[in-house]
Design a protein around this motif. Structure first.
Motif, PDB file in Angstrom:
ATOM      1  N   ILE A 155      50.046  33.225  40.474  1.00  0.00           N
ATOM      2  CA  ILE A 155      48.857  33.916  41.001  1.00  0.00           C
ATOM      3  C   ILE A 155      48.426  33.187  42.264  1.00  0.00           C
ATOM      4  N   TYR A 156      48.252  33.937  43.334  1.00  0.00           N
ATOM      5  CA  TYR A 156      47.730  33.314  44.544  1.00  0.00           C
ATOM      6  C   TYR A 156      46.702  34.250  45.155  1.00  0.00           C
ATOM      7  N   ILE A 182      40.843  34.093  33.950  1.00  0.00           N
ATOM      8  CA  ILE A 182      41.305  35.168  33.057  1.00  0.00           C
ATOM      9  C   ILE A 182      42.800  35.414  33.238  1.00  0.00           C
ATOM     10  N   LEU A 183      43.265  35.489  34.495  1.00  0.00           N
ATOM     11  CA  LEU A 183      44.645  35.929  34.743  1.00  0.00           C
ATOM     12  C   LEU A 183      45.680  34.859  34.412  1.00  0.00           C
ATOM     13  N   ASN A 184      45.278  33.581  34.464  1.00  0.00           N
ATOM     14  CA  ASN A 184      46.245  32.508  34.180  1.00  0.00           C
ATOM     15  C   ASN A 184      46.765  32.545  32.745  1.00  0.00           C
ATOM     16  N   LYS A 185      46.027  33.242  31.868  1.00  0.00           N
ATOM     17  CA  LYS A 185      46.497  33.348  30.481  1.00  0.00           C
ATOM     18  C   LYS A 185      47.764  34.199  30.399  1.00  0.00           C
ATOM     19  N   PHE A 186      47.996  35.028  31.418  1.00  0.00           N
ATOM     20  CA  PHE A 186      49.092  35.994  31.339  1.00  0.00           C
ATOM     21  C   PHE A 186      50.316  35.600  32.146  1.00  0.00           C
ATOM     22  N   GLY A 241      33.457  40.092  48.167  1.00  0.00           N
ATOM     23  CA  GLY A 241      34.172  40.941  47.219  1.00  0.00           C
ATOM     24  C   GLY A 241      35.592  40.456  47.055  1.00  0.00           C
ATOM     25  N   MET A 242      36.344  41.220  46.278  1.00  0.00           N
ATOM     26  CA  MET A 242      37.679  40.766  45.925  1.00  0.00           C
ATOM     27  C   MET A 242      38.606  41.957  45.714  1.00  0.00           C
ATOM     28  N   CYS A 243      39.863  41.771  46.105  1.00  0.00           N
ATOM     29  CA  CYS A 243      40.881  42.799  45.892  1.00  0.00           C
ATOM     30  C   CYS A 243      42.081  42.110  45.259  1.00  0.00           C
ATOM     31  N   LEU A 244      42.520  42.573  44.102  1.00  0.00           N
ATOM     32  CA  LEU A 244      43.656  41.962  43.404  1.00  0.00           C
ATOM     33  C   LEU A 244      44.822  42.949  43.327  1.00  0.00           C
ATOM     34  N   ILE A 245      46.030  42.450  43.543  1.00  0.00           N
ATOM     35  CA  ILE A 245      47.220  43.294  43.523  1.00  0.00           C
ATOM     36  C   ILE A 245      48.242  42.679  42.578  1.00  0.00           C
ATOM     37  N   ALA A 246      48.728  43.469  41.621  1.00  0.00           N
ATOM     38  CA  ALA A 246      49.811  43.015  40.747  1.00  0.00           C
ATOM     39  C   ALA A 246      51.100  43.676  41.206  1.00  0.00           C
ATOM     40  N   ILE A 269      50.817  38.082  40.918  1.00  0.00           N
ATOM     41  CA  ILE A 269      49.519  38.663  41.297  1.00  0.00           C
ATOM     42  C   ILE A 269      49.076  38.007  42.599  1.00  0.00           C
ATOM     43  N   ARG A 270      48.743  38.843  43.546  1.00  0.00           N
ATOM     44  CA  ARG A 270      48.218  38.359  44.823  1.00  0.00           C
ATOM     45  C   ARG A 270      46.842  38.968  45.018  1.00  0.00           C
ATOM     46  N   GLY A 271      46.068  38.389  45.896  1.00  0.00           N
ATOM     47  CA  GLY A 271      44.745  38.982  46.103  1.00  0.00           C
ATOM     48  C   GLY A 271      44.045  38.369  47.294  1.00  0.00           C
ATOM     49  N   THR A 272      42.920  38.926  47.619  1.00  0.00           N
ATOM     50  CA  THR A 272      42.083  38.406  48.701  1.00  0.00           C
ATOM     51  C   THR A 272      40.651  38.350  48.202  1.00  0.00           C
ATOM     52  N   ALA A 273      40.029  37.201  48.359  1.00  0.00           N
ATOM     53  CA  ALA A 273      38.585  37.102  48.099  1.00  0.00           C
ATOM     54  C   ALA A 273      37.933  36.891  49.457  1.00  0.00           C
ATOM     55  N   TYR A 274      37.077  37.824  49.846  1.00  0.00           N
ATOM     56  CA  TYR A 274      36.499  37.729  51.191  1.00  0.00           C
ATOM     57  C   TYR A 274      34.990  37.521  51.100  1.00  0.00           C
TER      58      TYR A 274
END
Length: 382
Positions: free
Chosen positions: A232-233, A224-228, A251-256, A200-205
């Motif tokens: 994750i970065y 939440i995501l570390n349980k799975f 805001g935030m954008c998450l990509i799996a 999982i990658r993402g951007t928090a801006y």
């Protein structure tokens, strides 16, 4: 006689299609441009106090006019009727100021559909709102739509989306660059196994607020995501000065990403300044992580924002079978399939696949079609 039959077939392709209402304006204009069929839309918000086209729709029509050559666009006095006779997709280096009432994603989604079929490679600077709560953000399209275009053979260093400045609603002030190479034909795809999620990658801006906001969102999303899964970065992106636009927000954008190269995305943005209650960054991070989990549950090889782009590129492929596995179809995609039928006379074979195991998420849909063999006639051969 052969001449007569070909003439009749060409006249049937140039019949004017007529629609009523303001819904799905982008779909209709994009498909009209690609199929070369004139289009008339009547009764655009005819019964409202403020009738006719909105400023963001007018801005979209201006953008279509910029990327084509020889289009004829007629709008009546009140803006309730639109006639559009498409020209050739021209491309080249352009810039466009998008309306701040919708985000750049609203315009970029349609440009992604048109860009591969231009005469010259498209290089366009779009200015306006980069992230809002309505349309897919530029981050989202960069992370999910570009890998999808690569699957169809539209790749090379000419393909990029670059965010120069971020802009949050209501005032915007963001700026992005979108470049896309042109292709003569598209490859058909067989994309039926999404595979397991590997990272999982993402951007928090955050713009014009404390840089700590981004870190707080990342913490709660990871909770939440570390349980799975461990990989994750989430990048924190804090724009300063001119590059932060004109309004505050975060805001935030998450990509799996899966092992087979499927990208599923989810995103959230804070409420615009002066509208609605203030959002806590912790809550936003948690909710965004939950949205990503929901998108993973829906599954499929293409996430829900890019379903219609995938179906369009399959339709325009060579005369060969393309297959793609999607999650549940969104209402927008369902309407898009109807439009594909009326503009290109193409029907998809739709098979529902219920998950074999308990842990495979929601119902899936296998979409199969034979491409129409669309070839980019305006592309200059060097």
């Amino acid at each position: 006689m052969a001449g007569g039959s070909s003439a009749s077939s060409s006249s049937s392709s140039s019949q004017c299609l007529s629609y009523a209402g303001c819904n799905f304006l982008r779909q209709r204009l994009v498909l009209a441009t690609l199929s070369g069929r004139p289009l008339k839309i009547r009764k655009i918000r005819a019964r409202e106090e403020d009738p006719g086209l909105r400023d963001f729709e007018a801005s979209f029509i201006r953008l279509i006019d910029k990327v084509t050559n020889g289009s004829r666009i007629e709008i009546n006095q009140t803006g309730t009727t639109l006639y559009y006779q498409p020209g050739l997709l021209y491309g080249g280096s352009l810039e466009h100021d998008c309306s701040p009432s919708r985000s750049i994603g609203y315009y970029l989604e349609s440009l992604l559909c048109l860009a591969p079929f231009m005469k010259h490679p498209l290089k366009i600077v779009l200015r306006g709102v980069t992230n809002d709560q309505v349309d897919p953000s530029v981050d989202n399209l960069k992370a999910t739509a570009l890998p999808l275009l690569k699957k169809f053979g539209i790749d090379g260093e000419g393909l990029e989306i670059k965010i120069n400045r971020r802009g949050m609603p209501p005032k915007g002030g963001g700026e992005i660059l979108f470049a896309c190479p042109v292709r003569k034909v598209l490859q058909p795809i067989q994309f039926t196994d999404p595979g397991k999620i590997k990272r999982i990658r993402g951007t928090a801006y955050s713009v014009r607020v404390s840089p700590q906001m981004a870190n707080r969102m990342v913490e709660s999303a990871r909770g939440i995501l570390n349980k799975f899964l461990p990989d994750i970065y989430i990048y924190t992106d804090h724009m300063k000065g001119v590059s932060s636009g004109k309004s505050p927000g975060f805001g935030m954008c998450l990509i799996a990403e899966t092992i087979n190269g499927t990208f599923l995305s989810a995103e959230l943005a804070s409420n615009p300044q002066g509208q609605g209650a203030a959002v806590l960054p912790e809550e936003l991070g948690q909710n965004c992580a939950k949205l990503l989990l929901e998108e993973i549950y829906r599954g499929g090889c293409v996430d829900s924002t890019n379903q219609s782009l995938a179906l369009l590129l399959m339709t325009l492929g060579q005369q060969d079978v393309s297959k793609v596995l999607l999650g549940p179809l969104s209402p927008y995609t369902i309407e898009f399939l109807r439009h594909l039928r009326s503009f290109f006379q193409i029907m998809f074979k739709i098979e529902t696949k219920s998950p074999e195991e308990e842990h495979k998420g929601g119902e899936k849909v296998l979409m199969t079609c034979v491409g129409i063999g669309f070839s980019n006639l305006s592309k200059t051969i060097r």
